[in-house]
Design a protein around this motif. Structure first.
Motif, PDB file in Angstrom:
ATOM      1  N   ASP A   1      10.022   7.237 -17.438  1.00 59.69           N
ATOM      2  CA  ASP A   1       8.634   7.756 -16.753  1.00 59.69           C
ATOM      3  C   ASP A   1       9.251   8.614 -15.515  1.00 59.69           C
ATOM      4  N   HIS A   2       8.463   9.534 -15.171  1.00 58.28           N
ATOM      5  CA  HIS A   2       8.854  10.139 -13.855  1.00 58.28           C
ATOM      6  C   HIS A   2       7.599  10.817 -13.323  1.00 58.28           C
ATOM      7  N   VAL A   3       7.725  11.149 -11.915  1.00 57.61           N
ATOM      8  CA  VAL A   3       6.322  11.846 -11.339  1.00 57.61           C
ATOM      9  C   VAL A   3       6.422  13.227 -11.849  1.00 57.61           C
TER      10      VAL A   3
ATOM     11  N   GLY B   1       3.361   8.023  -4.329  1.00 53.68           N
ATOM     12  CA  GLY B   1       2.597   6.721  -4.002  1.00 53.68           C
ATOM     13  C   GLY B   1       2.230   6.118  -5.183  1.00 53.68           C
ATOM     14  N   GLN B   2       1.676   6.946  -6.041  1.00 52.28           N
ATOM     15  CA  GLN B   2       0.981   6.169  -7.513  1.00 52.28           C
ATOM     16  C   GLN B   2       2.119   5.808  -8.414  1.00 52.28           C
ATOM     17  N   MET B   3       3.367   6.488  -8.196  1.00 45.68           N
ATOM     18  CA  MET B   3       4.517   6.157  -9.074  1.00 45.68           C
ATOM     19  C   MET B   3       4.999   4.746  -8.558  1.00 45.68           C
TER      20      MET B   3
ATOM     21  N   GLN C   1       0.929  -1.129  -0.114  1.00 37.47           N
ATOM     22  CA  GLN C   1      -0.065   0.028   0.153  1.00 37.47           C
ATOM     23  C   GLN C   1       0.919   1.097   0.014  1.00 37.47           C
ATOM     24  N   PHE C   2       0.355   2.196  -0.820  1.00 36.19           N
ATOM     25  CA  PHE C   2       1.332   3.544  -1.005  1.00 36.19           C
ATOM     26  C   PHE C   2       0.152   4.597  -0.801  1.00 36.19           C
ATOM     27  N   PRO C   3       0.624   5.770  -0.079  1.00 32.89           N
ATOM     28  CA  PRO C   3      -0.119   6.957   0.036  1.00 32.89           C
ATOM     29  C   PRO C   3      -0.477   7.361  -1.308  1.00 32.89           C
TER      30      PRO C   3
ATOM     31  N   PRO D   1      13.918   2.763  -3.501  1.00 31.26           N
ATOM     32  CA  PRO D   1      12.818   3.530  -3.657  1.00 31.26           C
ATOM     33  C   PRO D   1      11.749   3.590  -2.658  1.00 31.26           C
ATOM     34  N   GLU D   2      12.059   4.062  -1.534  1.00 32.37           N
ATOM     35  CA  GLU D   2      11.013   4.060  -0.340  1.00 32.37           C
ATOM     36  C   GLU D   2      10.397   5.232  -0.337  1.00 32.37           C
ATOM     37  N   TYR D   3       9.144   5.068  -0.140  1.00 30.77           N
ATOM     38  CA  TYR D   3       8.375   6.451  -0.051  1.00 30.77           C
ATOM     39  C   TYR D   3       8.746   7.443   0.634  1.00 30.77           C
TER      40      TYR D   3
END
Length: 127
Positions: free
Chosen positions: A118-120, A9-11, A2-4, A77-79
């Motif tokens: 791709d990037h956020v 989070g979506q990325m 789960q991500f925020p 790559p941790e949130y």
């Protein structure tokens, strides 16, 4: 996992869905954009003097007519770590009249499937 429910989070969710192992180090590119080349060059000079971890690259984006500094860092790559680094670099870029323009994993890594290039994008993104 789960991500925020925000851009980072979506990325991360998209990366996980694409089969990228988010528990190992990847090369993450953070994008800083500047309207003036001198500002971008000054930012790179200071980052170099600070012995900023990772690699630095400057390039001109013809579509947006802006200068982009890419800070590539090997990291898990941790949130929280991504968000903290993005905030730190955004605060830094502001000192040179620039802004953070998100982050991304810009190369194929072993086991990453079709996910790359791709990037956020955030509210300041001009791509």
């Amino acid at each position: 996992m789960q991500f925020p429910d925000d851009d980072n989070g979506q990325m991360l969710a998209a990366m996980a869905e694409a089969g990228i192992d988010l528990t190992r180090e990847l090369e993450v590119d953070f994008f800083l954009v500047f309207e003036d080349k001198r500002d971008a060059e000054s930012a790179i000079e200071v980052l170099t003097q600070q012995d900023q971890q990772g690699e630095l690259e400057l390039h001109f984006d013809e579509e947006t007519n802006q200068w982009e500094v890419i800070v590539s860092i090997q990291m898990v790559p941790e949130y929280e770590a991504l968000s903290a680094k993005e905030t730190q670099l955004n605060d830094f870029a502001k000192e040179f009249d620039g802004i953070s323009d998100g982050w991304g994993v810009m190369q194929h890594q072993d086991g990453d499937g079709d996910f790359a290039d791709d990037h956020v994008h955030d509210e300041h993104c001009h791509h």
